[in-house]
Design a protein around this motif. Structure first.
Motif, PDB file in Angstrom:
ATOM      1  N   SER A  64      10.835  -6.586   6.806  1.00  0.00           N
ATOM      2  CA  SER A  64      11.388  -5.099   6.882  1.00  0.00           C
ATOM      3  C   SER A  64      11.210  -4.349   5.427  1.00  0.00           C
ATOM      4  CB  SER A  64      12.744  -5.392   7.380  1.00  0.00           C
ATOM      5  OG  SER A  64      13.320  -3.938   7.332  1.00  0.00           O
ATOM      6  N   ARG A  65      11.446  -5.122   4.242  1.00  0.00           N
ATOM      7  CA  ARG A  65      11.106  -4.386   3.154  1.00  0.00           C
ATOM      8  C   ARG A  65       9.807  -4.272   2.825  1.00  0.00           C
ATOM      9  NH1 ARG A  65      12.419  -0.781  -0.638  1.00  0.00           N
ATOM     10  NH2 ARG A  65      12.374  -1.704  -2.826  1.00  0.00           N
ATOM     11  N   LYS A  67       7.420  -3.612   4.965  1.00  0.00           N
ATOM     12  CA  LYS A  67       7.181  -2.575   5.886  1.00  0.00           C
ATOM     13  C   LYS A  67       7.534  -1.119   5.195  1.00  0.00           C
ATOM     14  CE  LYS A  67       6.566  -4.963  10.030  1.00  0.00           C
ATOM     15  NZ  LYS A  67       7.173  -5.229  11.489  1.00  0.00           N
ATOM     16  N   GLN A  68       8.816  -1.189   4.547  1.00  0.00           N
ATOM     17  CA  GLN A  68       9.102  -0.035   4.032  1.00  0.00           C
ATOM     18  C   GLN A  68       8.376   0.407   2.842  1.00  0.00           C
ATOM     19  OE1 GLN A  68      12.916  -0.297   1.858  1.00  0.00           O
ATOM     20  NE2 GLN A  68      13.578   1.601   2.236  1.00  0.00           N
ATOM     21  N   LEU A  69       8.036  -0.489   2.025  1.00  0.00           N
ATOM     22  CA  LEU A  69       7.074  -0.306   0.809  1.00  0.00           C
ATOM     23  C   LEU A  69       5.729   0.342   1.179  1.00  0.00           C
ATOM     24  CD1 LEU A  69       7.845  -3.206  -1.654  1.00  0.00           C
ATOM     25  CD2 LEU A  69       8.928  -0.910  -1.782  1.00  0.00           C
ATOM     26  N   HIS A  71       5.182   1.825   4.119  1.00  0.00           N
ATOM     27  CA  HIS A  71       5.186   3.225   4.948  1.00  0.00           C
ATOM     28  C   HIS A  71       4.977   4.383   4.261  1.00  0.00           C
ATOM     29  CE1 HIS A  71       6.437   5.366   8.452  1.00  0.00           C
ATOM     30  NE2 HIS A  71       7.409   6.098   7.515  1.00  0.00           N
ATOM     31  N   TRP A  72       5.493   4.535   2.999  1.00  0.00           N
ATOM     32  CA  TRP A  72       5.392   5.920   2.206  1.00  0.00           C
ATOM     33  C   TRP A  72       4.263   6.851   2.387  1.00  0.00           C
ATOM     34  CZ3 TRP A  72      10.239   7.687   0.691  1.00  0.00           C
ATOM     35  CH2 TRP A  72      11.176   6.512   0.313  1.00  0.00           C
ATOM     36  N   LYS A  77       3.269   7.738  -1.897  1.00  0.00           N
ATOM     37  CA  LYS A  77       3.339   6.433  -2.134  1.00  0.00           C
ATOM     38  C   LYS A  77       2.865   5.587  -3.642  1.00  0.00           C
ATOM     39  CE  LYS A  77       0.962   4.206   1.032  1.00  0.00           C
ATOM     40  NZ  LYS A  77       0.192   3.451   2.021  1.00  0.00           N
TER      41      LYS A  77
END
Length: 99
Positions: A64-65, A67-69, A71-72, A77
């Motif tokens: 999950s983390r 994907k968060q990183l 995703h920006w 980013k």
């Protein structure tokens, strides 16, 4: 070898390319990147310096983390990732030998 889920960021020597990955065996995985055992982005752009990592309790959290990183929005980013790395590793030293 004990498994520990984590997210990691590798940098090229000139700090122009960053690679974000997730693994349960960080030292082994970074060794593979450093020794060109992993084809793809890290191989092409020579992202071999471990400049950041986060340890998680479960793999789902690490994924999950990651994907968060990733995703920006592209325009934000790069700066956001640079700030994250600098906050924890001011000199962007290779953390591999500290594992």
């Amino acid at each position: 070898m004990m498994k520990q889920p984590c997210v990691y960021i590798l940098s090229s020597n000139n700090k122009q390319s960053l690679y974000i990955g997730v693994t349960s065996q960080l030292k082994q995985r970074v060794w593979q990147h450093k020794n060109k055992q992993v084809n793809g982005f890290s191989y092409r752009y020579n992202t071999i310096n471990l400049v950041y990592y986060e340890i998680h309790n479960v793999m789902e959290s690490a994924i999950s983390r990651e994907k968060q990183l990733k995703h920006w929005k592209r325009q934000w980013k790069r700066q956001w990732k640079n700030n994250l790395i600098t906050e924890h590793n001011k000199e962007w030293v290779d953390l591999y030998d500290q594992l």
